[in-house]
Scaffold this motif. Structure first.
Motif, PDB file in Angstrom:
ATOM      1  N   ARG A  82       3.313   5.600 -11.526  1.00 43.20           N
ATOM      2  CA  ARG A  82       3.920   6.906 -11.210  1.00 43.20           C
ATOM      3  C   ARG A  82       3.012   7.823 -10.411  1.00 43.20           C
ATOM      4  N   ASN A  83       1.701   7.549 -10.481  1.00 46.68           N
ATOM      5  CA  ASN A  83       0.771   8.449  -9.778  1.00 46.68           C
ATOM      6  C   ASN A  83       0.284   7.848  -8.460  1.00 46.68           C
ATOM      7  N   LEU A  84       0.964   6.823  -7.981  1.00 45.36           N
ATOM      8  CA  LEU A  84       0.480   6.123  -6.780  1.00 45.36           C
ATOM      9  C   LEU A  84       1.298   6.503  -5.551  1.00 45.36           C
ATOM     10  N   LEU A  85       0.607   6.629  -4.445  1.00 41.37           N
ATOM     11  CA  LEU A  85       1.281   6.846  -3.164  1.00 41.37           C
ATOM     12  C   LEU A  85       0.881   5.687  -2.243  1.00 41.37           C
ATOM     13  N   ILE A  86       1.876   4.977  -1.759  1.00 43.16           N
ATOM     14  CA  ILE A  86       1.620   3.883  -0.814  1.00 43.16           C
ATOM     15  C   ILE A  86       1.731   4.453   0.591  1.00 43.16           C
ATOM     16  N   VAL A  87       0.713   4.219   1.394  1.00 41.26           N
ATOM     17  CA  VAL A  87       0.722   4.767   2.755  1.00 41.26           C
ATOM     18  C   VAL A  87       0.518   3.640   3.762  1.00 41.26           C
ATOM     19  N   SER A  88       1.305   3.698   4.836  1.00 43.80           N
ATOM     20  CA  SER A  88       1.064   2.766   5.937  1.00 43.80           C
ATOM     21  C   SER A  88       1.383   3.457   7.250  1.00 43.80           C
ATOM     22  N   LYS A  89       0.785   2.915   8.298  1.00 46.00           N
ATOM     23  CA  LYS A  89       1.087   3.397   9.657  1.00 46.00           C
ATOM     24  C   LYS A  89       1.405   2.177  10.504  1.00 46.00           C
ATOM     25  N   THR A  90       2.250   2.394  11.517  1.00 49.81           N
ATOM     26  CA  THR A  90       2.558   1.296  12.445  1.00 49.81           C
ATOM     27  C   THR A  90       2.424   1.795  13.881  1.00 49.81           C
ATOM     28  N   ASP A  91       2.428   0.830  14.798  1.00 50.05           N
ATOM     29  CA  ASP A  91       2.519   1.174  16.221  1.00 50.05           C
ATOM     30  C   ASP A  91       4.008   1.421  16.527  1.00 50.05           C
ATOM     31  N   PRO A  92       4.370   1.711  17.767  1.00 49.33           N
ATOM     32  CA  PRO A  92       5.787   2.015  18.067  1.00 49.33           C
ATOM     33  C   PRO A  92       6.740   0.859  17.786  1.00 49.33           C
ATOM     34  N   ASN A  93       6.216  -0.361  17.667  1.00 45.70           N
ATOM     35  CA  ASN A  93       7.076  -1.523  17.395  1.00 45.70           C
ATOM     36  C   ASN A  93       7.144  -1.898  15.921  1.00 45.70           C
ATOM     37  N   GLY A  94       6.573  -1.078  15.054  1.00 45.53           N
ATOM     38  CA  GLY A  94       6.640  -1.394  13.621  1.00 45.53           C
ATOM     39  C   GLY A  94       5.580  -2.388  13.170  1.00 45.53           C
ATOM     40  N   VAL A  95       4.537  -2.566  13.981  1.00 40.49           N
ATOM     41  CA  VAL A  95       3.429  -3.456  13.600  1.00 40.49           C
ATOM     42  C   VAL A  95       2.393  -2.620  12.843  1.00 40.49           C
ATOM     43  N   ILE A  96       1.995  -3.115  11.674  1.00 36.77           N
ATOM     44  CA  ILE A  96       1.123  -2.330  10.784  1.00 36.77           C
ATOM     45  C   ILE A  96      -0.268  -2.117  11.386  1.00 36.77           C
ATOM     46  N   THR A  97      -0.688  -0.836  11.431  1.00 36.57           N
ATOM     47  CA  THR A  97      -2.015  -0.487  11.954  1.00 36.57           C
ATOM     48  C   THR A  97      -2.898   0.106  10.859  1.00 36.57           C
ATOM     49  N   TYR A  98      -2.289   0.471   9.733  1.00 36.81           N
ATOM     50  CA  TYR A  98      -3.056   1.029   8.608  1.00 36.81           C
ATOM     51  C   TYR A  98      -2.308   0.750   7.318  1.00 36.81           C
ATOM     52  N   ALA A  99      -3.047   0.360   6.292  1.00 33.59           N
ATOM     53  CA  ALA A  99      -2.457   0.160   4.956  1.00 33.59           C
ATOM     54  C   ALA A  99      -3.465   0.666   3.935  1.00 33.59           C
ATOM     55  N   ASN A 100      -3.033   1.577   3.049  1.00 33.20           N
ATOM     56  CA  ASN A 100      -4.005   2.075   2.076  1.00 33.20           C
ATOM     57  C   ASN A 100      -4.154   1.079   0.925  1.00 33.20           C
ATOM     58  N   HIS A 101      -5.117   1.379   0.068  1.00 38.88           N
ATOM     59  CA  HIS A 101      -5.443   0.467  -1.030  1.00 38.88           C
ATOM     60  C   HIS A 101      -4.231   0.246  -1.932  1.00 38.88           C
ATOM     61  N   GLY A 102      -3.477   1.333  -2.197  1.00 36.38           N
ATOM     62  CA  GLY A 102      -2.311   1.236  -3.075  1.00 36.38           C
ATOM     63  C   GLY A 102      -1.272   0.265  -2.542  1.00 36.38           C
ATOM     64  N   PHE A 103      -1.063   0.288  -1.243  1.00 35.53           N
ATOM     65  CA  PHE A 103      -0.095  -0.622  -0.609  1.00 35.53           C
ATOM     66  C   PHE A 103      -0.527  -2.074  -0.857  1.00 35.53           C
ATOM     67  N   CYS A 104      -1.807  -2.342  -0.603  1.00 33.18           N
ATOM     68  CA  CYS A 104      -2.329  -3.713  -0.787  1.00 33.18           C
ATOM     69  C   CYS A 104      -2.163  -4.154  -2.237  1.00 33.18           C
ATOM     70  N   GLU A 105      -2.484  -3.246  -3.163  1.00 32.51           N
ATOM     71  CA  GLU A 105      -2.420  -3.582  -4.599  1.00 32.51           C
ATOM     72  C   GLU A 105      -0.999  -3.960  -5.010  1.00 32.51           C
TER      73      GLU A 105
END
Ligand SMILES: Cc1cc2nc3c(=O)[nH]c(=O)nc-3n(C[C@H](O)[C@H](O)[C@H](O)COP(=O)(O)O)c2cc1C
Length: 176
Positions: free
Chosen positions: A16-39
């Protein structure tokens, strides 16, 4: 069975206390993934970077939901949705997602996308799933992905019209 379609049917209890964060390029290709996302998604950061964000796509999500998402984002607006995702081990997790385009202030051009997701109330997910199931049923009757999205969008339009709400009003009526 291919590793990227394997499903266990087991739901991951999303912290409940986790925030998953990701970023992509304009085509939806992942450029950033935080630790929570990976977990939660059971991937290493190396496995996620450079891969399309559909890597976590779950087959219970209708095509229509992503068509509406991309149309909203490409018009420069933010998008909210309840989403079920598939982890690398075949388990799944529900989230309440916010996605927003990253716009170059100089040129006005979309240079990528940013998304944050958090725990979602189970009742809200169940209500979203009921609508997604109706859209999936409609989509599955069509012969091509394009026709599936057209039919899904028409069905979603009817559902929203029947409820007298916009898409965003519907999402926020489901819960928090
Ligand atoms: C910032 C960002 C985050 C996204 N997050 C997800 C996600 O969590 N799950 C997902 O299935 N698709 C996500 N998408 C959408 C995917 O890029 C893709 O459109 C979707 O998975 C449908 O894939 P398909 O067209 O290959 O079926 C995201 C897109 C962006 C730009």
């Amino acid at each position: 069975m291919r590793a990227d379609t394997y499903l266990t049917g087991i739901e991951i209890e999303f912290p409940r206390n986790l925030l998953i964060v990701s970023k992509t390029d304009p085509n939806g290709v992942i450029t950033y993934a935080n630790h929570g996302f990976c977990e939660v998604a059971h991937y290493t950061v190396e496995e996620l970077l450079g891969r399309p964000h559909s890597i976590v796509r779950h087959p219970d999500m209708p095509r229509t939901a992503f068509a509406v998402m991309w149309e909203t984002l490409k018009s420069g607006r933010e998008f909210f949705a309840y989403v079920v995702n598939r982890a690398a081990n075949g388990n799944h997790y529900w989230v309440f997602a916010h996605v927003v385009p990253d716009i170059d202030p100089r040129t006005g051009e979309i240079i990528g996308y940013h998304s944050a997701r958090r725990w979602a109330q189970p009742q809200a997910c169940a209500k979203a799933m009921a609508v997604y199931q109706r859209l999936l049923d409609v989509e599955m009757r069509e012969p091509t992905p394009r026709r599936a999205v057209e039919a899904g969008r028409a069905a979603l339009g009817e559902i929203l019209k029947g409820a007298g709400v916009t898409y965003e009003e519907w999402v926020f009526s489901l819960g928090a």
